[in-house]
Design a protein around this motif. Structure first.
Motif, mmCIF file in Angstrom:
data_model
loop_
_atom_site.group_PDB
_atom_site.id
_atom_site.type_symbol
_atom_site.label_atom_id
_atom_site.label_comp_id
_atom_site.label_asym_id
_atom_site.label_seq_id
_atom_site.Cartn_x
_atom_site.Cartn_y
_atom_site.Cartn_z
ATOM 1 N N ALA A 171 0.826 -1.203 0.000
ATOM 2 C CA ALA A 171 0.000 0.000 0.000
ATOM 3 C C ALA A 171 0.863 1.255 0.000
ATOM 4 C CB ALA A 171 -0.940 -0.006 1.212
ATOM 5 N N CYS A 172 1.960 1.222 0.745
ATOM 6 C CA CYS A 172 2.855 2.379 0.771
ATOM 7 C C CYS A 172 3.512 2.606 -0.581
ATOM 8 C CB CYS A 172 3.925 2.197 1.853
ATOM 9 S SG CYS A 172 3.334 2.497 3.532
ATOM 10 N N MET A 173 3.871 1.534 -1.255
ATOM 11 C CA MET A 173 4.484 1.688 -2.572
ATOM 12 C C MET A 173 3.479 2.258 -3.574
ATOM 13 S SD MET A 173 7.635 0.992 -2.198
ATOM 14 C CE MET A 173 7.326 1.816 -0.617
ATOM 15 N N LEU A 174 2.206 1.875 -3.444
ATOM 16 C CA LEU A 174 1.173 2.461 -4.293
ATOM 17 C C LEU A 174 1.014 3.944 -3.971
ATOM 18 C CD1 LEU A 174 -1.488 -0.398 -4.195
ATOM 19 C CD2 LEU A 174 -0.214 0.365 -6.209
ATOM 20 N N GLY A 175 1.019 4.268 -2.672
ATOM 21 C CA GLY A 175 0.914 5.666 -2.277
ATOM 22 C C GLY A 175 2.085 6.490 -2.769
ATOM 23 N N LYS A 176 3.266 5.912 -2.699
ATOM 24 C CA LYS A 176 4.468 6.607 -3.164
ATOM 25 C C LYS A 176 4.371 6.902 -4.660
ATOM 26 C CE LYS A 176 9.468 6.169 -2.384
ATOM 27 N NZ LYS A 176 9.739 6.676 -1.054
ATOM 28 N N HIS A 177 3.781 5.981 -5.407
ATOM 29 C CA HIS A 177 3.606 6.159 -6.845
ATOM 30 C C HIS A 177 2.774 7.407 -7.153
ATOM 31 C CE1 HIS A 177 2.858 5.200 -11.063
ATOM 32 N NE2 HIS A 177 1.566 5.344 -10.838
ATOM 33 N N TYR A 178 1.843 7.710 -6.249
ATOM 34 C CA TYR A 178 0.973 8.874 -6.442
ATOM 35 C C TYR A 178 1.499 10.121 -5.724
ATOM 36 C CZ TYR A 178 -2.531 5.862 -8.575
ATOM 37 O OH TYR A 178 -3.200 5.006 -9.425
ATOM 38 N N GLY A 179 2.702 10.047 -5.209
ATOM 39 C CA GLY A 179 3.313 11.208 -4.579
ATOM 40 C C GLY A 179 2.867 11.479 -3.166
ATOM 41 N N CYS A 180 2.289 10.481 -2.495
ATOM 42 C CA CYS A 180 1.811 10.650 -1.122
ATOM 43 C C CYS A 180 2.932 10.408 -0.113
ATOM 44 C CB CYS A 180 0.681 9.660 -0.820
ATOM 45 S SG CYS A 180 -0.767 9.803 -1.876
ATOM 46 N N ARG A 181 2.840 11.063 1.030
ATOM 47 C CA ARG A 181 3.669 10.695 2.161
ATOM 48 C C ARG A 181 3.217 9.309 2.615
ATOM 49 N NH1 ARG A 181 6.900 12.430 6.159
ATOM 50 N NH2 ARG A 181 6.568 11.604 8.259
ATOM 51 N N THR A 182 4.161 8.430 2.968
ATOM 52 C CA THR A 182 3.802 7.059 3.309
ATOM 53 C C THR A 182 4.222 6.716 4.737
ATOM 54 O OG1 THR A 182 5.876 6.298 2.285
ATOM 55 C CG2 THR A 182 3.871 6.223 0.940
ATOM 56 N N VAL A 183 3.272 6.174 5.482
ATOM 57 C CA VAL A 183 3.508 5.768 6.871
ATOM 58 C C VAL A 183 3.109 4.300 7.000
ATOM 59 C CG1 VAL A 183 2.841 6.109 9.276
ATOM 60 C CG2 VAL A 183 3.136 8.083 7.764
#
Length: 225
Positions: free
Chosen positions: A81-93
């Motif tokens: 899920a974090c890698m997907l978020g990173k793909h969209y430019g999100c901060r990941t926790v």
């Protein structure tokens, strides 16, 4: 701000509540029908499905999110899920259990913005990480709790011990750690305490004196921020 929380279990749902109460917009992804229904009953927009799956993740509109909190009990789901978020430019926790070995920790943690240990930090830590906050300053503690920052003297009985192995009462938790003149952060599983280190401790107010004694030693002078 807008957040996507993956996992509506104890940590995920409580984190979502805190963020919502502070006026943030929260979308929850949860694959368990009962947990998803509970989140909906509390007013959250819920995507019911696997947070590690790209199709489900896209339904949470990650392009408009500021951060993604992957807070399930499954490390692989959280990382995906974090890698997907990173793909969209999100901060990941990412949530990780504190009993993972150091090599496992680094395998995952080096690729995300922040790691949280729910056993020690709970929802307050997850929320602070999502907001990108400095762990030296926590403003959302309840009236029953106190955040104390102390310096570990050289003669302290905890010098040389790993932070995660320090025995403390149930109502006392080490929240963050830092070397002298360094910013305080969540300690890694293998972090060892040295003389001069700083510790941020959350405790019931009446437990603070005992926490100081255990962490600084009987003869140490208290140092409170």
């Amino acid at each position: 701000m807008r957040f996507v929380i993956v996992g509506a279990g104890r940590v995920g749902l409580r984190t979502a509540r805190i963020l919502q109460e502070e006026g943030h917009e929260v979308t929850v992804i949860e694959n368990d029908a009962e947990k998803a229904d509970r989140a909906r009953s509390e007013g959250f927009f819920v995507v019911e499905g696997d947070g590690a799956g790209e199709e489900m993740f896209e339904q949470a509109d990650p392009e408009s999110a500021d951060a993604v909190g992957a807070l399930t009990g499954d490390l692989n789901v959280n990382f995906a899920a974090c890698m997907l978020g990173k793909h969209y430019g999100c901060r990941t926790v990412m949530r990780i259990d504190e009993d993972y070995r150091g090599d496992i920790y680094h395998k995952f943690a080096d690729d995300v913005d922040e790691v949280v240990y729910p056993e020690r930090l709970g929802a307050a830590g997850a929320k602070t990480a999502l907001l990108g906050g400095n762990f030296s300053v926590i403003a959302d503690l309840t009236a029953a709790l106190q955040l104390t920052t102390l310096t570990v003297p050289d003669e302290s009985p905890i010098v040389g011990r790993r932070v995660t192995s320090i025995d403390l009462p149930e109502d006392v938790r080490i929240y963050a750690h830092g070397r002298a003149h360094e910013r305080m952060t969540i300690p890694l599983p293998q972090t060892t305490v040295e003389g001069g280190d700083k510790l941020a401790v959350i405790a019931e107010r009446e437990a603070v004196p005992e926490a100081r004694r255990l962490l600084q030693g009987d003869g140490a002078a208290a140092s409170e921020s």
